[in-house]
Write a protein that holds these residues in place. Structure first.
Motif, PDB file in Angstrom:
ATOM      1  N   GLN A 165       0.688  -1.294  -0.031  1.00  0.00           N
ATOM      2  CA  GLN A 165       0.197  -0.045  -0.059  1.00  0.00           C
ATOM      3  C   GLN A 165       0.856   1.426  -0.093  1.00  0.00           C
ATOM      4  OE1 GLN A 165      -3.572  -1.160  -0.564  1.00  0.00           O
ATOM      5  NE2 GLN A 165      -4.027   0.358   1.181  1.00  0.00           N
ATOM      6  N   ILE A 166       1.943   1.301   0.732  1.00  0.00           N
ATOM      7  CA  ILE A 166       2.833   2.579   1.020  1.00  0.00           C
ATOM      8  C   ILE A 166       3.715   2.756  -0.024  1.00  0.00           C
ATOM      9  CG2 ILE A 166       4.478   3.510   2.778  1.00  0.00           C
ATOM     10  CD1 ILE A 166       2.927   1.888   4.657  1.00  0.00           C
ATOM     11  N   VAL A 167       4.568   1.548  -0.270  1.00  0.00           N
ATOM     12  CA  VAL A 167       5.868   1.755  -1.290  1.00  0.00           C
ATOM     13  C   VAL A 167       5.738   0.460  -2.002  1.00  0.00           C
ATOM     14  CG1 VAL A 167       7.186   3.251   0.170  1.00  0.00           C
ATOM     15  CG2 VAL A 167       7.294   0.990   0.585  1.00  0.00           C
ATOM     16  N   PRO A 168       4.714   0.485  -3.232  1.00  0.00           N
ATOM     17  CA  PRO A 168       4.473  -0.857  -4.026  1.00  0.00           C
ATOM     18  C   PRO A 168       5.598  -1.206  -4.852  1.00  0.00           C
ATOM     19  CG  PRO A 168       3.096   1.164  -4.871  1.00  0.00           C
ATOM     20  CD  PRO A 168       3.662   1.492  -3.420  1.00  0.00           C
ATOM     21  N   THR A 169       6.200  -0.303  -5.564  1.00  0.00           N
ATOM     22  CA  THR A 169       7.494  -0.653  -6.366  1.00  0.00           C
ATOM     23  C   THR A 169       8.784  -1.573  -5.479  1.00  0.00           C
ATOM     24  OG1 THR A 169       6.710   0.971  -7.886  1.00  0.00           O
ATOM     25  CG2 THR A 169       8.928   0.250  -8.182  1.00  0.00           C
ATOM     26  N   PRO A 170       9.198  -0.751  -4.811  1.00  0.00           N
ATOM     27  CA  PRO A 170      10.474  -1.387  -3.936  1.00  0.00           C
ATOM     28  C   PRO A 170      10.302  -2.674  -3.324  1.00  0.00           C
ATOM     29  CG  PRO A 170       9.865   0.565  -2.869  1.00  0.00           C
ATOM     30  CD  PRO A 170       8.958   0.875  -3.995  1.00  0.00           C
ATOM     31  N   THR A 171       8.772  -2.639  -2.858  1.00  0.00           N
ATOM     32  CA  THR A 171       8.419  -3.926  -2.237  1.00  0.00           C
ATOM     33  C   THR A 171       8.252  -5.055  -3.108  1.00  0.00           C
ATOM     34  OG1 THR A 171       7.311  -2.589  -0.466  1.00  0.00           O
ATOM     35  CG2 THR A 171       6.512  -4.900  -0.830  1.00  0.00           C
ATOM     36  N   ARG A 172       7.543  -4.877  -4.251  1.00  0.00           N
ATOM     37  CA  ARG A 172       7.683  -5.914  -5.221  1.00  0.00           C
ATOM     38  C   ARG A 172       8.988  -6.294  -5.647  1.00  0.00           C
ATOM     39  NH1 ARG A 172       2.929  -2.779  -7.247  1.00  0.00           N
ATOM     40  NH2 ARG A 172       1.081  -4.167  -6.706  1.00  0.00           N
ATOM     41  N   SER A 173       9.867  -5.306  -5.888  1.00  0.00           N
ATOM     42  CA  SER A 173      11.531  -5.568  -6.304  1.00  0.00           C
ATOM     43  C   SER A 173      12.066  -6.173  -5.150  1.00  0.00           C
ATOM     44  CB  SER A 173      12.101  -4.234  -6.616  1.00  0.00           C
ATOM     45  OG  SER A 173      11.773  -3.420  -7.463  1.00  0.00           O
ATOM     46  N   ALA A 174      11.947  -6.246  -3.828  1.00  0.00           N
ATOM     47  CA  ALA A 174      12.340  -6.833  -2.943  1.00  0.00           C
ATOM     48  C   ALA A 174      11.988  -8.373  -2.810  1.00  0.00           C
ATOM     49  CB  ALA A 174      12.083  -6.214  -1.504  1.00  0.00           C
ATOM     50  N   LEU A 175      10.575  -8.643  -3.034  1.00  0.00           N
ATOM     51  CA  LEU A 175      10.089 -10.007  -3.307  1.00  0.00           C
ATOM     52  C   LEU A 175      10.701 -10.767  -4.457  1.00  0.00           C
ATOM     53  CD1 LEU A 175       6.187  -9.379  -2.563  1.00  0.00           C
ATOM     54  CD2 LEU A 175       7.821 -10.883  -1.150  1.00  0.00           C
ATOM     55  N   LYS A 176      10.998  -9.928  -5.511  1.00  0.00           N
ATOM     56  CA  LYS A 176      11.704 -10.650  -6.620  1.00  0.00           C
ATOM     57  C   LYS A 176      13.253 -11.098  -6.510  1.00  0.00           C
ATOM     58  CE  LYS A 176       8.469  -8.667 -10.045  1.00  0.00           C
ATOM     59  NZ  LYS A 176       7.937  -7.756 -11.205  1.00  0.00           N
ATOM     60  N   SER A 177      13.586 -10.051  -5.653  1.00  0.00           N
ATOM     61  CA  SER A 177      15.137 -10.248  -5.412  1.00  0.00           C
ATOM     62  C   SER A 177      15.892 -11.649  -4.947  1.00  0.00           C
ATOM     63  CB  SER A 177      15.550  -9.093  -4.401  1.00  0.00           C
ATOM     64  OG  SER A 177      15.241  -9.412  -3.066  1.00  0.00           O
ATOM     65  N   GLY A 178      14.808 -12.351  -4.282  1.00  0.00           N
ATOM     66  CA  GLY A 178      15.168 -13.618  -3.651  1.00  0.00           C
ATOM     67  C   GLY A 178      15.978 -13.398  -2.290  1.00  0.00           C
TER      68      GLY A 178
ATOM     69  N   LEU B 261      14.559 -10.889   0.259  1.00  0.00           N
ATOM     70  CA  LEU B 261      13.501 -10.194   0.692  1.00  0.00           C
ATOM     71  C   LEU B 261      14.135  -9.385   1.906  1.00  0.00           C
ATOM     72  CD1 LEU B 261      10.742  -8.712   1.009  1.00  0.00           C
ATOM     73  CD2 LEU B 261       9.848 -10.675   2.343  1.00  0.00           C
ATOM     74  N   LEU B 262      14.509  -9.977   3.163  1.00  0.00           N
ATOM     75  CA  LEU B 262      14.795  -9.253   4.296  1.00  0.00           C
ATOM     76  C   LEU B 262      16.111  -8.320   4.122  1.00  0.00           C
ATOM     77  CD1 LEU B 262      13.844 -11.975   6.936  1.00  0.00           C
ATOM     78  CD2 LEU B 262      12.529  -9.883   6.424  1.00  0.00           C
ATOM     79  N   ASN B 263      16.954  -8.663   3.222  1.00  0.00           N
ATOM     80  CA  ASN B 263      18.143  -7.641   3.224  1.00  0.00           C
ATOM     81  C   ASN B 263      18.043  -7.065   2.046  1.00  0.00           C
ATOM     82  OD1 ASN B 263      19.559  -9.068   5.654  1.00  0.00           O
ATOM     83  ND2 ASN B 263      19.726 -10.957   4.004  1.00  0.00           N
ATOM     84  N   TYR B 264      17.055  -6.929   1.261  1.00  0.00           N
ATOM     85  CA  TYR B 264      16.888  -5.939   0.327  1.00  0.00           C
ATOM     86  C   TYR B 264      16.918  -4.506   0.653  1.00  0.00           C
ATOM     87  CZ  TYR B 264      15.277  -3.691  -4.083  1.00  0.00           C
ATOM     88  OH  TYR B 264      15.119  -2.975  -5.254  1.00  0.00           O
ATOM     89  N   ARG B 265      17.623  -3.376   0.340  1.00  0.00           N
ATOM     90  CA  ARG B 265      17.582  -2.174   0.975  1.00  0.00           C
ATOM     91  C   ARG B 265      16.997  -1.103   0.036  1.00  0.00           C
ATOM     92  NH1 ARG B 265      20.570  -1.975   5.511  1.00  0.00           N
ATOM     93  NH2 ARG B 265      20.630   0.267   5.470  1.00  0.00           N
ATOM     94  N   VAL B 266      16.344  -0.191   0.627  1.00  0.00           N
ATOM     95  CA  VAL B 266      15.880   1.147  -0.198  1.00  0.00           C
ATOM     96  C   VAL B 266      16.699   2.197   0.421  1.00  0.00           C
ATOM     97  CG1 VAL B 266      13.645   0.012  -0.356  1.00  0.00           C
ATOM     98  CG2 VAL B 266      13.967   1.432   1.496  1.00  0.00           C
ATOM     99  N   SER B 267      17.036   2.761  -0.491  1.00  0.00           N
ATOM    100  CA  SER B 267      17.716   4.614  -0.298  1.00  0.00           C
ATOM    101  C   SER B 267      17.504   5.582  -0.829  1.00  0.00           C
ATOM    102  CB  SER B 267      19.285   3.935  -0.534  1.00  0.00           C
ATOM    103  OG  SER B 267      19.449   3.472  -2.015  1.00  0.00           O
ATOM    104  N   SER B 268      16.273   5.322  -1.698  1.00  0.00           N
ATOM    105  CA  SER B 268      15.770   6.521  -2.390  1.00  0.00           C
ATOM    106  C   SER B 268      15.112   7.534  -1.193  1.00  0.00           C
ATOM    107  CB  SER B 268      14.687   6.069  -3.163  1.00  0.00           C
ATOM    108  OG  SER B 268      13.658   7.427  -3.677  1.00  0.00           O
ATOM    109  N   PRO B 269      15.423   8.809  -1.159  1.00  0.00           N
ATOM    110  CA  PRO B 269      14.867   9.754  -0.322  1.00  0.00           C
ATOM    111  C   PRO B 269      13.310   9.809  -0.327  1.00  0.00           C
ATOM    112  CG  PRO B 269      16.778  10.752  -1.360  1.00  0.00           C
ATOM    113  CD  PRO B 269      16.522   9.358  -1.910  1.00  0.00           C
ATOM    114  N   ARG B 270      12.801   9.668  -1.759  1.00  0.00           N
ATOM    115  CA  ARG B 270      11.510   9.766  -1.987  1.00  0.00           C
ATOM    116  C   ARG B 270      10.879   8.541  -1.138  1.00  0.00           C
ATOM    117  NH1 ARG B 270       8.118   7.615  -5.868  1.00  0.00           N
ATOM    118  NH2 ARG B 270       9.875   6.867  -6.768  1.00  0.00           N
ATOM    119  N   ILE B 271      11.454   7.356  -0.913  1.00  0.00           N
ATOM    120  CA  ILE B 271      10.640   6.173  -0.510  1.00  0.00           C
ATOM    121  C   ILE B 271      10.779   6.303   0.855  1.00  0.00           C
ATOM    122  CG2 ILE B 271      11.045   3.659  -0.450  1.00  0.00           C
ATOM    123  CD1 ILE B 271       9.669   4.547  -2.883  1.00  0.00           C
TER     124      ILE B 271
END
Length: 357
Positions: free
Chosen positions: A281-294, A296-306
């Motif tokens: 609901q909140i940050v769909p694009t990086p969350t879907r990318s995290a799921l696809k990464s294989g 998930l828990l260690n996937y990082r987001v660093s965009s100031p917007r996110i």
């Protein structure tokens, strides 16, 4: 005689040891502690002031400003944030647990009545419009729709049940389980699942594509859907509880339901599963990318917007240390979503109640 002997003993003690303190003296606060205390007191005063002002305006039936809840929300964030800054430099200020289950380092339980008033004001400002179409079974509707959609997407009964439980968590996360509410902080997102007009339309289009599959699986639910469609005709479907839940789930979450078997393996904790879908609901694009990464828990987001979107939803929003974070892994994001825990626990209890009937 006794008093003279005590006085003589005291004089002797002073002569030998110097002045004898009768009460342990508290250390004077450091400049950093004084600054943090002053900041908290200012934030608390501002919070009280805006609560009083909104209550006065509502009771006087005065026009409210645009987005009347935003100033309240920001004032509450400032209180929690400045209190965390205070307890960071003065741990002795950490007090007893509170009824909202906020970590005590972030919240002084003595101000519980102020937050209760905050909730009452939001209830008034977000009351459903007069033409809203409510349901006598709002929680069951969420579960039934989610389960039917998940089954239409090919999920086994066990994982369809997980979809129902997770979706009920979203209902509590978005509106505390209140149907057809407006939004005092937004002119866009409305209804039980807090969707915008375009999201609602997109969900409706997606529903039309699987409606036949749902009817084959659950004719009773399909008949209920036909009735709600007819009832909502000519109105904003976001203010019919059934259609808003249905469209909200179809818009943002139905495609992800297919991933539930893998998600429950990666995230065996039910609350973590709810947190993941809330992040859709909140940050769909990086969350879907995290799921696809294989990973998930260690996937990082660093965009100031996110990071800004996360903070706007009470994640990494409180205290200097959290606000200073420029990136975070999903493991850290889940941990920082502690304000959602109480809502998800309520959803789990309600789900268990529904399934026990």
């Amino acid at each position: 005689m006794g008093s003279r002997r005590l006085a003589a003993a005291a004089i002797a003690a002073v002569a030998i040891f110097g002045a004898v303190p009768t009460v342990a003296q508290k250390a004077a606060p450091t400049p950093q502690q004084s600054e943090a205390l002053a900041a908290y007191e200012r934030a608390l005063g501002d919070f009280k002031s805006i609560l009083t002002e909104r209550r006065r305006q509502i009771e006087a039936k005065e026009p409210l400003p645009n987005l009347p809840g935003q100033a309240l929300y920001l004032a509450r964030v400032a209180v929690i944030s400045s209190y965390k800054d205070l307890t960071d430099v003065m741990p002795s200020r950490i007090g007893r647990p509170n009824k909202f289950e906020i970590p005590p380092a972030y919240f002084d339980a003595e101000i519980e009545p102020l937050v209760e008033e905050y909730g009452r004001l939001f209830d008034l400002m977000e009351a459903p419009p007069a033409n809203a179409q409510s349901s006598p079974t709002p929680f069951e509707d969420v579960v039934d729709l989610a389960v039917a959609i998940a089954r239409a997407k090919g999920l086994a009964p066990e994982h369809a049940e997980a979809a129902g439980r997770i979706s009920l968590g979203l209902f509590f996360a978005e509106t505390n389980g209140k149907q057809n509410v407006r939004n005092a902080r937004s002119n866009t997102y409305m209804g039980s699942f807090q969707t915008g007009p375009s999201e609602d339309r997109n969900g409706r289009r997606k529903w039309e594509k699987i409606k036949g599959d749902v009817a084959a699986i659950d004719p009773g639910l399909s008949a209920r859907d036909d009735k709600e469609e007819a009832r909502a005709r000519g109105t904003d479907q976001r203010f019919n509880h059934w259609t808003n839940v249905r469209n909200g789930l179809m818009n943002a979450h139905s495609d992800l339901f297919r991933e539930i078997p893998g998600i429950v393996k990666t995230l065996p904790d039910t609350i973590d599963q709810m947190k993941l879908f809330q992040l859709i609901q909140i940050v769909p694009t990086p969350t879907r990318s995290a799921l696809k990464s294989g990973d998930l828990l260690n996937y990082r987001v660093s965009s100031p917007r996110i990071m800004g979107y996360l903070r706007n939803n009470s994640i990494f929003a409180f205290g200097r240390a959290d606000r200073a974070k420029t990136s975070a892994s999903y493991r850290e994001i889940f941990a920082a979503m502690w304000l959602f825990n109480r809502k998800f626990e309520k959803a789990m209890a309600k789900f268990a109640e529904i399934r026990t009937r």
